[in-house]
Scaffold this motif. Structure first.
Motif, PDB file in Angstrom:
ATOM      1  N   PHE A 233      42.601  42.712  12.746  1.00  0.00           N
ATOM      2  CA  PHE A 233      43.973  42.632  12.246  1.00  0.00           C
ATOM      3  C   PHE A 233      44.358  41.184  11.963  1.00  0.00           C
ATOM      4  O   PHE A 233      45.084  40.899  10.998  1.00  0.00           O
ATOM      5  N   LEU A 234      43.859  40.265  12.768  1.00  0.00           N
ATOM      6  CA  LEU A 234      44.090  38.846  12.477  1.00  0.00           C
ATOM      7  C   LEU A 234      43.424  38.454  11.158  1.00  0.00           C
ATOM      8  O   LEU A 234      43.984  37.681  10.370  1.00  0.00           O
ATOM      9  N   ALA A 235      42.238  39.014  10.911  1.00  0.00           N
ATOM     10  CA  ALA A 235      41.559  38.745   9.635  1.00  0.00           C
ATOM     11  C   ALA A 235      42.363  39.288   8.468  1.00  0.00           C
ATOM     12  O   ALA A 235      42.302  38.754   7.352  1.00  0.00           O
ATOM     13  N   GLY A 236      43.152  40.340   8.732  1.00  0.00           N
ATOM     14  CA  GLY A 236      43.983  40.928   7.683  1.00  0.00           C
ATOM     15  C   GLY A 236      45.126  40.049   7.247  1.00  0.00           C
ATOM     16  O   GLY A 236      45.863  40.388   6.319  1.00  0.00           O
ATOM     17  N   THR A 237      45.263  38.884   7.914  1.00  0.00           N
ATOM     18  CA  THR A 237      46.293  37.929   7.491  1.00  0.00           C
ATOM     19  C   THR A 237      45.774  36.970   6.425  1.00  0.00           C
ATOM     20  O   THR A 237      46.540  36.160   5.906  1.00  0.00           O
ATOM     21  N   HIS A 238      44.463  37.087   6.109  1.00  0.00           N
ATOM     22  CA  HIS A 238      43.935  36.155   5.104  1.00  0.00           C
ATOM     23  C   HIS A 238      42.794  36.738   4.261  1.00  0.00           C
ATOM     24  O   HIS A 238      42.485  36.188   3.206  1.00  0.00           O
ATOM     25  N   THR A 239      42.174  37.847   4.689  1.00  0.00           N
ATOM     26  CA  THR A 239      41.033  38.388   3.948  1.00  0.00           C
ATOM     27  C   THR A 239      41.144  39.900   3.793  1.00  0.00           C
ATOM     28  O   THR A 239      41.346  40.606   4.785  1.00  0.00           O
ATOM     29  N   PRO A 240      41.016  40.413   2.584  1.00  0.00           N
ATOM     30  CA  PRO A 240      41.062  41.867   2.378  1.00  0.00           C
ATOM     31  C   PRO A 240      39.953  42.579   3.155  1.00  0.00           C
ATOM     32  O   PRO A 240      38.834  42.052   3.294  1.00  0.00           O
ATOM     33  N   ALA A 241      40.252  43.770   3.625  1.00  0.00           N
ATOM     34  CA  ALA A 241      39.271  44.547   4.399  1.00  0.00           C
ATOM     35  C   ALA A 241      38.025  44.844   3.582  1.00  0.00           C
ATOM     36  O   ALA A 241      36.915  44.888   4.120  1.00  0.00           O
TER      37      ALA A 241
END
Length: 434
Positions: A408-416
């Motif tokens: 979810f933290l990655a979802g602040t900068h990179t598309p799934a």
């Protein structure tokens, strides 16, 4: 534990769905025995067996039957909930396709026990082939004298109506199902009064899952002690476990309650080649996810509750490392948003906002503060909505955040889709590539 093919024992026979195929293995033989007993004896037998509802909640079946008031001067009804619409659930549909007469015979025993002269089988409208097969089984039962007036000279009358569902997930909620049966829009009712007191047409009604009722003929034939030799003390009997996802052999495996997910994985051939288990869900998308470390926990109602999840419908979904947790949760929330009936504000508004915010995480455009915002919305929905659909929508996020917060933290900068290739996550994608 070894598999226990009982409901599934003869599914490989070409005529298992016919009256002739069902009677060849003792089908309907116990109907005269039931008619020779007092209805309360049948209720007591089911209570003693410890059979629990197979639709998700796991409520004791005999106890539910015992709630129906007697000598009240009202008609009684039996309603079979076969509106199997939970994402990941696929057990009732194959059961009705391969062995519909077990359901019909179960209706006879159950209706006699609760003094009901009308039974309704409510089947998901999107599966017309199942509706046709169950209708054919009911027609055969009428022709053989097992349904209709004065069945087998017993003085007991029973008519069964096969009803096509309204094409809505909410109609799997028992009171919304009743509204749909009565010709209204499927929306949950306020409880109390409970269906056992004021259900279909404001009369006492028992609502049971299709798999639950299909178990009744085996209990009447073999007895409560035979049934309790399977499973555990609090979760007796056997269960249709529908294993799906990233496994070699997805399918239905009938095993005693208390079987572990590790054993079911072995029956399903293990994870697809070259991949490892990431997380799994024991009973449809509305129950919290679990990790590989939980594989050896017995699949029972009480043990799953001990882990903070539920056995649910007993239809495990298995996911490997190619799966984006964010994308999976987003898809489930979108489903619940779409299927919300809109009757209550927490569910109607909450699922809309959850859906919008999880799309941000999936697209890589969320902010870190959104993680706590989504958690807060889930808490505002859970326990505050009119029926369990709101709870189901709010359930997946908290354990996903607990176990996979970094995604979810990655979802602040990179598309799934950049982090997890959708093609790689497709079931059998590797086999297709080879």
């Amino acid at each position: 534990m070894p598999l226990t093919p009982i409901l599934t024992a003869h599914w490989d026979e070409a005529d298992s769905h016919t009256l002739e195929g069902y009677r060849r293995h003792g089908g309907y033989d116990m109907v005269p025995v039931t008619f020779g007993a007092h209805p309360d004896e049948i209720i007591a037998l089911v209570k003693e067996s410890g059979l629990r509802g197979r639709g998700g909640a796991g409520f004791p079946t005999g106890m539910k039957w015992g709630f129906v008031p007697q000598n009240d001067g009202k008609p009684h009804y039996l309603v079979i909930n076969a509106d199997e619409s939970e994402p990941g659930a696929c057990k009732d549909i194959p059961l009705m396709m391969a062995n519909p007469h077990s359901l019909v015979e179960g209706c006879i025993h159950a209706s006699y026990a609760i003094r009901a002269n009308y039974a309704f089988i409510y089947i998901r409208g999107e599966v017309p082939h199942v509706i046709r097969r169950v209708t054919a089984a009911v027609r055969e039962a009428y022709a053989a004298g097992f349904l209709g007036k004065d069945i087998l000279g017993s003085g007991f009358d029973l008519d069964i109506v096969v009803h096509s569902g309204a094409g809505a997930y909410i109609c799997g909620e028992e009171t919304a199902l009743l509204d749909s049966l009565e010709g209204r829009r499927g929306q949950p009712r306020l409880k109390p009064p409970f269906p056992a007191v004021a259900g279909l047409y404001a009369a006492p009604t028992v609502i049971n899952n299709a798999e639950t009722i299909a178990n009744i003929p085996t209990i009447v034939r073999n007895g409560a002690e035979w049934f309790k030799q399977f499973g555990t003390e609090k979760s007796p009997g056997f269960k249709l476990f529908a294993v799906s996802g990233h496994v070699q052999r997805p399918g239905i495996y009938e095993a005693p309650l208390g079987t572990t997910m590790r054993e079911l994985l072995e029956y399903a051939g293990g994870m697809r080649e070259g991949h490892e288990l990431k997380f799994w869900i024991p009973g449809g998308s509305s129950v919290p996810m679990l990790l590989p470390e939980h594989l050896d926990t017995p699949l029972t109602y009480e043990d799953m509750a001990g882990l903070g999840t539920m056995l649910g419908t007993g239809t495990p979904m298995v996911f490997d490392e190619t799966t984006s947790v964010v994308r999976a949760i987003s898809r489930w929330i979108h489903f619940y948003k779409h299927e919300s009936c809109g009757k209550c504000t927490p569910c109607r508004e909450g699922t809309f906002w959850l859906d919008q915010m999880l799309v941000r995480f999936e697209n890589g455009t969320a902010a870190e503060v959104d993680i706590d915002t989504v958690d807060d919305i889930c808490k505002q929905i859970s326990g505050r909505s009119f029926c369990a659909l709101g709870d189901a929508a709010a359930t997946p996020y908290a354990p996903a955040l607990k176990y996979f917060r970094e995604e979810f933290l990655a979802g602040t900068h990179t598309p799934a889709d950049q982090l997890f290739d959708p093609v790689a996550a497709t079931v059998f994608a590797g086999a297709a590539a080879r």
